[in-house]
Design an enzyme around this catalytic site. Structure first.
Site, PDB file in Angstrom:
ATOM      1  CG  ASP A   1      -1.722  21.429  32.174  1.00 14.21           C
ATOM      2  OD1 ASP A   1      -2.384  20.432  32.523  1.00 14.21           O
ATOM      3  OD2 ASP A   1      -0.482  21.463  32.216  1.00 14.21           O
TER       4      ASP A   1
ATOM      5  CD  GLU B   1      -0.337  21.367  28.051  1.00 13.98           C
ATOM      6  OE1 GLU B   1      -0.579  20.361  28.742  1.00 13.98           O
ATOM      7  OE2 GLU B   1       0.778  21.599  27.545  1.00 13.98           O
TER       8      GLU B   1
ATOM      9  CE  LYS C   1      -0.302  17.805  26.569  1.00 10.96           C
ATOM     10  NZ  LYS C   1      -0.424  16.582  27.398  1.00 10.96           N
TER      11      LYS C   1
ATOM     12  CE  LYS D   1      -0.983  12.033  31.571  1.00 14.80           C
ATOM     13  NZ  LYS D   1      -1.067  12.949  32.731  1.00 14.80           N
TER      14      LYS D   1
ATOM     15  NE  ARG E   1      -5.051 -14.829  36.950  1.00 15.51           N
ATOM     16  CZ  ARG E   1      -5.992 -14.400  37.768  1.00 15.51           C
ATOM     17  NH1 ARG E   1      -6.528 -13.214  37.594  1.00 15.51           N
ATOM     18  NH2 ARG E   1      -6.442 -15.153  38.741  1.00 15.51           N
TER      19      ARG E   1
END
Length: 274
Positions: free
Chosen positions: A213, A192, A162, A130, A95
């Protein structure tokens, strides 16, 4: 290898825990096993050495014969590898090995679709942070297998200013200035931006890379013209296979796609005993 082994040992501990009750109850000690990994659909393969390492961590006498290499385009029904060893070890590793092989192949396959959509544009698709906690090094590897490129790996290997950094620093200009003072000269500084005014501020501040963005294609074209080669450009935000080509045709250098790692569906692979 040490980092990967840690990931795999943790995964095996999570799955096996105090012991595989089913195998202990049904398979006689010393039983030999032979199995094959079989593709149940078409995909781009990634993670074969990871899958092999799962079994050798359990038992270094397990034989794992790769029939296909990472990056190969696999068709449904193909045999990817043969395994031979103690049946209990094959069953206990099954698995974890399949979970990782299916996950990484899914990322490579999804990435390859974006790469194909960008063919001829000169724009590269890159991943983001992410990722699945604990699996970043493997998932970013799968992006490379699929033909994509990696963005920064973690917070320590790239400066990306950011929206919240800008607010906390008091503006784009002071944020970039402080980054220049603290960051090594070997690191690029990326900013950003959300509109053309912020693009102008980032250019004036001397940003090396400017992230555009959630801008529409028309605004992206204006931003690229405004930057005029003074910084690399990266489009980001809500990019899909349906929109990525149009975004690339605005002239941006990179398109970052979080979906490569957070939304790629796993492919279907089985381990079958013979």
């Amino acid at each position: 290898m040490f980092e990967i082994d840690t990931i795999l040992r943790n995964a095996l501990h999570e799955d096996i825990g105090l012991g595989d009750i089913t195998t202990l109850a049904t398979v006689a000690p010393g039983t030999a096993g032979r199995a094959q990994l079989v593709a149940k659909e078409s995909f781009v393969l990634a993670g074969m050495d990871v899958a092999r390492r799962v079994f050798t961590l359990l038992d270094d006498t397990v034989a794992f014969e790769k029939l296909r290499e990472d990056g190969s385009r696999i068709e449904r029904g193909e045999v990817l590898a043969w395994l031979k060893g103690h049946a209990a070890m094959l069953l206990q590793g099954e698995r974890v090995a399949l979970n990782l092989l299916q996950r990484l192949s899914g990322i490579a396959t999804h990435t390859a679709r974006f790469v194909a959509a960008l063919e001829g544009t000169g724009t590269a698709v890159v991943d983001t942070r992410k990722t699945t906690p604990g699996l970043r090094v493997l998932e970013k590897y799968a992006v490379r297998v699929g033909g994509g490129r990696n963005h920064r790996t973690s917070l320590y290997d790239g400066v990306l200013i950011k929206e919240n950094h800008v607010v906390a620093a008091g503006g784009i200009a002071p944020a970039v200035a402080r980054a220049r003072q603290r960051a090594p000269h070997t690191l690029r500084v990326e900013v950003e931006t959300r509109n053309l005014q912020e693009v102008e501020e980032a250019v004036a501040a001397g940003a090396d890379i400017i992230m555009l963005d959630n801008m529409a294609p028309a605004e992206l074209r204006q931003a690229v013209l405004l930057i005029d080669g003074r910084a690399l450009t990266e489009a980001s935000g809500g990019v899909t296979l349906d929109t990525v080509r149009e975004i690339a045709e605005t002239g941006v250098d990179f398109i970052s796609v979080g979906a490569l790692t957070h939304s790629s569906p796993a492919v279907d692979i089985s381990m079958l005993f013979q």
